[in-house]
Scaffold this active site. Sequence first.
Site, PDB file in Angstrom:
ATOM      1  N   LYS A  42      -5.434 -14.143   5.938  1.00 36.22           N
ATOM      2  CA  LYS A  42      -6.227 -14.868   4.974  1.00 36.22           C
ATOM      3  C   LYS A  42      -6.901 -13.911   3.999  1.00 36.22           C
ATOM      4  O   LYS A  42      -7.356 -14.300   2.935  1.00 36.22           O
ATOM      5  CB  LYS A  42      -7.335 -15.646   5.709  1.00 36.22           C
ATOM      6  CG  LYS A  42      -6.879 -16.655   6.707  1.00 36.22           C
ATOM      7  CD  LYS A  42      -8.120 -17.216   7.439  1.00 36.22           C
ATOM      8  CE  LYS A  42      -7.701 -18.065   8.611  1.00 36.22           C
ATOM      9  NZ  LYS A  42      -8.886 -18.462   9.415  1.00 36.22           N
ATOM     10  N   GLY A  43      -6.987 -12.637   4.388  1.00 34.36           N
ATOM     11  CA  GLY A  43      -7.818 -11.672   3.674  1.00 34.36           C
ATOM     12  C   GLY A  43      -7.489 -11.480   2.202  1.00 34.36           C
ATOM     13  O   GLY A  43      -8.363 -11.155   1.403  1.00 34.36           O
ATOM     14  N   GLU A  98      -1.745  -7.691  -0.544  1.00 37.49           N
ATOM     15  CA  GLU A  98      -2.478  -7.457   0.712  1.00 37.49           C
ATOM     16  C   GLU A  98      -3.918  -7.051   0.387  1.00 37.49           C
ATOM     17  O   GLU A  98      -4.207  -6.533  -0.694  1.00 37.49           O
ATOM     18  CB  GLU A  98      -1.740  -6.363   1.509  1.00 37.49           C
ATOM     19  CG  GLU A  98      -2.381  -5.936   2.808  1.00 37.49           C
ATOM     20  CD  GLU A  98      -2.493  -7.028   3.855  1.00 37.49           C
ATOM     21  OE1 GLU A  98      -3.169  -8.035   3.578  1.00 37.49           O
ATOM     22  OE2 GLU A  98      -1.951  -6.864   4.964  1.00 37.49           O
ATOM     23  N   ASP A 102      -4.467  -0.037   6.375  1.00 38.67           N
ATOM     24  CA  ASP A 102      -5.241   0.774   7.310  1.00 38.67           C
ATOM     25  C   ASP A 102      -4.266   1.704   8.035  1.00 38.67           C
ATOM     26  O   ASP A 102      -3.913   2.759   7.525  1.00 38.67           O
ATOM     27  CB  ASP A 102      -5.975  -0.195   8.241  1.00 38.67           C
ATOM     28  CG  ASP A 102      -6.951   0.476   9.179  1.00 38.67           C
ATOM     29  OD1 ASP A 102      -7.474   1.534   8.838  1.00 38.67           O
ATOM     30  OD2 ASP A 102      -7.201  -0.071  10.264  1.00 38.67           O
ATOM     31  N   LYS A 130      -6.979   2.752   3.081  1.00 35.25           N
ATOM     32  CA  LYS A 130      -7.678   3.768   3.879  1.00 35.25           C
ATOM     33  C   LYS A 130      -6.629   4.778   4.350  1.00 35.25           C
ATOM     34  O   LYS A 130      -6.184   4.719   5.501  1.00 35.25           O
ATOM     35  CB  LYS A 130      -8.344   3.116   5.098  1.00 35.25           C
ATOM     36  CG  LYS A 130      -9.518   2.228   4.757  1.00 35.25           C
ATOM     37  CD  LYS A 130     -10.383   1.927   5.972  1.00 35.25           C
ATOM     38  CE  LYS A 130      -9.892   0.761   6.760  1.00 35.25           C
ATOM     39  NZ  LYS A 130     -10.878   0.241   7.732  1.00 35.25           N
ATOM     40  N   PHE A 151     -15.125   0.237   8.293  1.00 32.86           N
ATOM     41  CA  PHE A 151     -14.706  -1.159   8.387  1.00 32.86           C
ATOM     42  C   PHE A 151     -15.450  -1.927   7.306  1.00 32.86           C
ATOM     43  O   PHE A 151     -16.678  -1.900   7.240  1.00 32.86           O
ATOM     44  CB  PHE A 151     -14.999  -1.742   9.766  1.00 32.86           C
ATOM     45  CG  PHE A 151     -14.362  -3.086   9.947  1.00 32.86           C
ATOM     46  CD1 PHE A 151     -13.028  -3.183  10.333  1.00 32.86           C
ATOM     47  CD2 PHE A 151     -15.072  -4.255   9.687  1.00 32.86           C
ATOM     48  CE1 PHE A 151     -12.422  -4.422  10.474  1.00 32.86           C
ATOM     49  CE2 PHE A 151     -14.470  -5.497   9.817  1.00 32.86           C
ATOM     50  CZ  PHE A 151     -13.145  -5.576  10.209  1.00 32.86           C
ATOM     51  N   VAL A 152     -14.693  -2.588   6.431  1.00 34.00           N
ATOM     52  CA  VAL A 152     -15.311  -3.245   5.283  1.00 34.00           C
ATOM     53  C   VAL A 152     -15.092  -4.761   5.323  1.00 34.00           C
ATOM     54  O   VAL A 152     -14.129  -5.247   5.918  1.00 34.00           O
ATOM     55  CB  VAL A 152     -14.782  -2.665   3.947  1.00 34.00           C
ATOM     56  CG1 VAL A 152     -15.260  -1.239   3.754  1.00 34.00           C
ATOM     57  CG2 VAL A 152     -13.256  -2.749   3.853  1.00 34.00           C
ATOM     58  N   ASP A 158     -12.872 -10.249   6.259  1.00 32.96           N
ATOM     59  CA  ASP A 158     -13.831 -10.850   7.190  1.00 32.96           C
ATOM     60  C   ASP A 158     -14.172  -9.927   8.348  1.00 32.96           C
ATOM     61  O   ASP A 158     -13.485  -8.937   8.615  1.00 32.96           O
ATOM     62  CB  ASP A 158     -13.258 -12.138   7.778  1.00 32.96           C
ATOM     63  CG  ASP A 158     -12.203 -11.857   8.840  1.00 32.96           C
ATOM     64  OD1 ASP A 158     -11.289 -11.046   8.576  1.00 32.96           O
ATOM     65  OD2 ASP A 158     -12.293 -12.424   9.948  1.00 32.96           O
TER      66      ASP A 158
HETATM   67  P1  5GP Z   1      -2.938  -2.112   9.314  1.00 29.70           P
HETATM   68  O1  5GP Z   1      -1.774  -2.808   9.921  1.00 29.70           O
HETATM   69  O2  5GP Z   1      -2.623  -1.364   8.042  1.00 29.70           O
HETATM   70  O3  5GP Z   1      -3.640  -1.245  10.315  1.00 29.70           O
HETATM   71  O4  5GP Z   1      -4.030  -3.187   8.990  1.00 29.70           O
HETATM   72  C1  5GP Z   1      -3.919  -4.146   8.040  1.00 29.70           C
HETATM   73  C2  5GP Z   1      -4.829  -5.302   8.376  1.00 29.70           C
HETATM   74  O5  5GP Z   1      -5.912  -4.935   9.218  1.00 29.70           O
HETATM   75  C3  5GP Z   1      -5.462  -5.835   7.123  1.00 29.70           C
HETATM   76  O6  5GP Z   1      -4.664  -6.823   6.527  1.00 29.70           O
HETATM   77  C4  5GP Z   1      -6.760  -6.413   7.657  1.00 29.70           C
HETATM   78  O7  5GP Z   1      -6.551  -7.722   8.116  1.00 29.70           O
HETATM   79  C5  5GP Z   1      -7.110  -5.551   8.839  1.00 29.70           C
HETATM   80  N1  5GP Z   1      -8.071  -4.502   8.490  1.00 29.70           N
HETATM   81  C6  5GP Z   1      -7.857  -3.178   8.448  1.00 29.70           C
HETATM   82  N2  5GP Z   1      -8.959  -2.517   8.062  1.00 29.70           N
HETATM   83  C7  5GP Z   1      -9.895  -3.450   7.845  1.00 29.70           C
HETATM   84  C8  5GP Z   1     -11.260  -3.397   7.397  1.00 29.70           C
HETATM   85  O8  5GP Z   1     -11.857  -2.356   7.119  1.00 29.70           O
HETATM   86  N3  5GP Z   1     -11.898  -4.602   7.271  1.00 29.70           N
HETATM   87  C9  5GP Z   1     -11.309  -5.780   7.563  1.00 29.70           C
HETATM   88  N4  5GP Z   1     -12.039  -6.892   7.400  1.00 29.70           N
HETATM   89  N5  5GP Z   1     -10.025  -5.880   7.976  1.00 29.70           N
HETATM   90  C10 5GP Z   1      -9.332  -4.720   8.113  1.00 29.70           C
END
Ligand code: 5GP
Length: 176
Positions: A42-43, A98, A102, A130, A151-152, A158
């Site tokens: 949803k982000g 997206e 992360d 990040k 973490f934002v 959310d």
């Molecule tokens: P990845 O698979 O790259 O580790 O993470 C992607 C997903 O992790 C993002 O779409 C998001 O939902 C969640 N995520 C990663 N870092 C953050 C953050 O700092 N804040 C929030 N709210 N969600 C995050």
Amino acid sequence: MNKEKLTLLIGGEEIGRRVAELAERISADYEGKQLLLVCVLKGAVIFASDLMRRLKVPAEIDFIAVSSYGSDTASSGVVRILKDLDKSIKGKDVLIVEDIVDTGLTLNYLRSSLLNRKPRSLKVVTLLDKPVRRKVEFTPDYCGFEIPDHFVVGYGLDYDEKYRQLEGIYVLDPEL
Ligand code: 5GP
């Protein structure tokens, strides 16, 4: 009762200016084409709708949901499609929208999964990145802001379904 402390990282106006710049670049790169935005629920909903309104090329939108971290802020590394796209993307110019990259696991998986469906092209735009947190190699084609390892929340992002409606991006600092 709120237990979390929020510290502003990027204000709403700055986000607005950057989204406009991204829309300019994307519109130029896709000139003469029809774009299909794939919004990752949803982000990315707020980012995708602001970006879409500023595009100068014709654009459709579809939605996909993948498993997220729930109320835990650590990456599980497990990615599952919870809600798939409504239509085929075969032969289309697809741009995944997206909220944040992360570890890179989600987009790495999504990109290869959507590539199997034979789009004409496939690129990724993320509002936030990040890079220091990467577990797999992944570079978005377009990025709004590179941020440090915090973490934002806000602007669609959310914590346990809270804070999505905030106009800016905030660092979440839970009190222990
Ligand atoms: P990845 O698979 O790259 O580790 O993470 C992607 C997903 O992790 C993002 O779409 C998001 O939902 C969640 N995520 C990663 N870092 C953050 C953050 O700092 N804040 C929030 N709210 N969600 C995050």
